[in-house]
Design an enzyme around this catalytic site. Structure first.
Site, short mmCIF file in Angstrom:
data_model
loop_
_atom_site.label_atom_id
_atom_site.label_comp_id
_atom_site.label_asym_id
_atom_site.label_seq_id
_atom_site.Cartn_x
_atom_site.Cartn_y
_atom_site.Cartn_z
N GLY A 82 -7.59 23.26 19.59
CA GLY A 82 -7.61 24.32 20.59
C GLY A 82 -8.65 24.13 21.67
O GLY A 82 -9.03 23.00 21.97
N LEU A 134 0.44 23.12 18.44
CA LEU A 134 -0.71 22.79 19.28
C LEU A 134 -1.63 21.78 18.60
O LEU A 134 -2.14 22.06 17.51
CB LEU A 134 -1.49 24.07 19.63
N ASP A 135 -1.86 20.64 19.22
CA ASP A 135 -2.75 19.59 18.69
C ASP A 135 -2.35 19.14 17.30
O ASP A 135 -3.19 18.65 16.53
CB ASP A 135 -4.22 20.07 18.68
N GLY A 136 -1.06 19.33 16.97
CA GLY A 136 -0.60 19.04 15.61
C GLY A 136 0.33 17.84 15.50
O GLY A 136 0.78 17.52 14.40
#
Lengths: 299, 299, 299, 299
Positions: free
Chosen positions: B216, B242-244
């Protein structure tokens, strides 16, 4: 293993008998360095090493570590400390002085994995870890012969769900007043808040991940599942928050998609032992200051 | 900047005109390597490089990357692909063949930070990034002159809360059928699920932390607050989480208590640009396979 | 490229106008730190950062770097220096004080490879290299447009076997009294002893190997022939001995048998530019002391 | 130390009983991979891992390492080798097949420094070094109890200027036909050309510098004198040229001006043991090929 450790130590003892280390933290203000160094000069001390850190030149905290040599240190230490109180009060310092010759006493806690313990024993024997390993405490009896071959007392304190409180009472009796530092060298039991409080900022744990990634159990499995390209280990002071205490040291190693969980564990063991050994070394050399859940590491 | 890039490329084009790369994934089974290499041999191809990976010898997945040289590759490619279908069917393969001479077309998305963009432009100009940078798209106009000085089209597509859908529509028009890869080089806008789906495993993002730590916003502030001793960056394919998404590459740099957030950002910029450039390079050289949110990286 | 560099600089100038850095070397003796810090305290200065190093507590050399803040620094600097002479004499010090706001002026010498130059220009533009790039001098005209696009004067000084002396005369005229530091950013000409003497410990060269391995020409070819598993780069001060001057910084990268000379050069370029940029940054921040062909690096 | 090593080994033995590794080198030519993989497929083998390297697609050398599983490997190995001769002849191959279950037998030579020996013993005990440590030979008697506590035979073979030939004769008797690999784990005696020839590319030495820097004696003193910023260690096969044999692995660690020779040695010990252990591990896993004084390392 060759037990000529004692001899080496005695030699080192001679060299270090006049060496002291001072750790200071206080609100920043002009004149601190001048006051401290002038004081030491007047006492006849020679500053050998000095590090300082100011969080923020405008009204932040000031941290300092000084190594100095002083003749007849042992006899003069108490009066030197009393005299220093004037300066400490003037700058609202938290401070301590340690004699380098007074080696810190360590209790190593361990469970079934022996790599971190072995590294510490080995660095200690090689003279790289300048401390006294006073005892090893384990919830298993597996490593008794290894530890005793180094001439170090081994205490088997089994822990079950039912005997937790009793076991910790036993650990407290064994260590109380006898050790300066607890090292959790892959000790797989939870330590109680009461115990943590007693050894405030004096319990070092090795967590087998690059914190804050992979807090909690099975970090290598977590790392494998996430497909990371580097794995790490983190040595930190233990606080009540799981894996949340001040970080002392971290390191990593590159891995690939070919490394399964078993291989990650194998690689990880090498990182863990190096990282933990560094953290313990720095602590016993009085290089760590803790402030607001972070470390100032004069290394 | 010296614009003799074209010349170099032409030379490289000649050398690479007969080079192809093949990516294969399928359930593991005896005989895959034999079948593929026998097929290529019969076609007259010479295997130059070959990598393979079996997740688990007992019933796991098999992944393979082969580089081979074949005379008159361009003319013969279609029939070679048709012929290969027999083998692909026999082993239930997912597979692709890429001509090295057909350089991937990249659209770089950027906002206000220029370090990742600059590194890509520079490696591209030095001939280290063997791709075509087809365009740069930004929600700001700041980097127009920089980008245009490299002879690359620059599209300013402003994004506000109100114009989000419209802006993405514009981006889609600019890129559709014209680029093979989207690189988010510190592009600070969210990309929609629809866009992600269209470029499945073909959008690379650089996240300025060592994922999964500090997912994040404001990762350097998070890292500072936690007091970590290493900071990192992660290049990954973008998925809806997100960012995964699948991690392509990560790297880290050592920091100390002396490094404030500004300094962490400065150090971080160097990690980010190196990590992103490596990830893009590997992608355009057809070195990445994605399986179950993880990458098999033949690097 | 966005030319808002000037604006950033002005802001930084304000912050740094009261910041000074002091470098001291002298024979070790008790009381140095006390004397210096007491002096600065009496002058009204606040010590912001301090580093020291004693080669040998028994009769070795002592080195120190102090950063301090002092109101009205520019006006007061001369009298402060005069007053400090008392202390300097007492301890036989070699010493200097630098104002942080007086940015060092650099002449970058370059030949045909642009990666080191580009990195310096870029870090300078990003505000990471706190110096003034006064000019670029090259024996070729290739990088004129790149350099001039940053608003930096470019001087083409051709060098042939016949015009060597003349060329150096020209270089001396261009730089004399106008620059504080010469950076050889892959400058492929030999610099004369006379020139070296004029810029004693103020010429930084990047050598494309891990010195002292592979002194002299074609270090990547040498590294390839020897089959090393790591390649490196070394930034050092130039002395009369080829590649033999005091080392400022070194770094390495892992390579494999797959990397041919071309690939070693490609990888090496990334090491070279990072290593040189670090060395230049440390020099302009007054972090380097030279003693007996070695550097004391307060970084 | 816990002597449950045997148990682990037996388990591993079972898993590996059908695993073989094949090393091939020959002039490059189309069809090699096809021929080898087709052969293995027809034999009923399953390729688990395969690596290859072509020095130069135009007329260079080709190197290959294949791991495969084959039922009843031990019984079928001889006929498989006989059958493979057809292919080997066709491509002028040099080749070998190794059963993974037939662990290589190592003789470790050591003098007075124990860190490399200890690391090898430890990794062996942890199951990380998949070999048999058949004996330790030393010119001193110091490490007998350490070695014997692992259940490993220890031979004290003193070496003086006068008894050199005799000592080597003794070493030859101890090892001949009984070991596959000699590891010089900081063995401070010169090994004769005759001995080197007998164990061609099967003697691994650890040199305590980043070769080719600091060949010969006292490399840490040399490194200190030169003022390097990184120190290293190199594992290499022993040839007649001092410290000149094919490099297997190298690594480095950062040092500073503060590190005196004693500290360099301390830091160096950690690099040496890691580098040597990696090199030995790779050798016993049949990952190394030697060609023209360089290694092809399939790691």
């Amino acid at each position: 293993m060759s037990h000529n450790n004692q001899l080496q130590e005695n030699k080192k003892f001679d060299d270090k008998s006049i060496r002291a280390r001072m750790l200071i933290s206080c609100p920043d203000k002009a004149g601190i360095v001048a006051a401290v160094s002038q004081f030491l000069y007047e006492q006849g001390a020679n500053i050998v090493q000095s590090d300082q850190y100011t969080m923020d030149p405008e009204g932040g905290m000031f941290f300092m570590r000084i190594e100095f040599d002083l003749q007849e240190l042992e006899q003069r230490l108490q009066s030197l400390q009393e005299d220093f109180n004037r300066i400490a009060d003037r700058f609202s310092m938290r401070w301590s002085i340690f004699r380098a010759a007074r080696r810190k006493r360590i209790a190593i806690f361990v469970s079934k994995e022996d790599h971190c313990l072995t590294e510490l024993l080995w660095q200690w024997q090689a003279g790289d870890l300048d401390a006294e390993i006073s005892m090893v405490i384990s919830n298993h009896d597996d490593m008794r012969s290894l530890v005793e071959s180094f001439g170090i007392p081994y205490h088997h304190v089994p822990v079950t769900a039912d005997t937790k409180a009793e076991a910790e009472q036993k650990q407290r009796e064994l260590t109380s007043g006898k050790v300066d530092l607890i090292v959790l060298a892959r000790y797989m039991q939870i330590v109680s808040p009461k115990f943590i409080e007693q050894y405030h900022n004096r319990i070092i744990n090795i967590h087998h991940s690059f914190l804050p990634a992979f807090v909690g159990g099975k970090p290598y499995q977590q790392a494998y599942n996430r497909g990371v390209k580097l794995i790490g280990a983190t040595a930190h002071y233990v606080t009540e928050e799981l894996d949340g205490g001040p970080i002392i040291e971290q390191d990593i190693q590159r891995v690939t998609h070919r490394d399964d969980v078993t291989e990650l564990k194998r690689i990880g063991r090498h990182i863990e032992r190096i990282v933990l050994a560094r953290a313990v070394k720095w602590h016993v050399e009085d290089r760590m200051l803790v402030y607001q859940n972070k470390t100032v590491a004069f290394v």
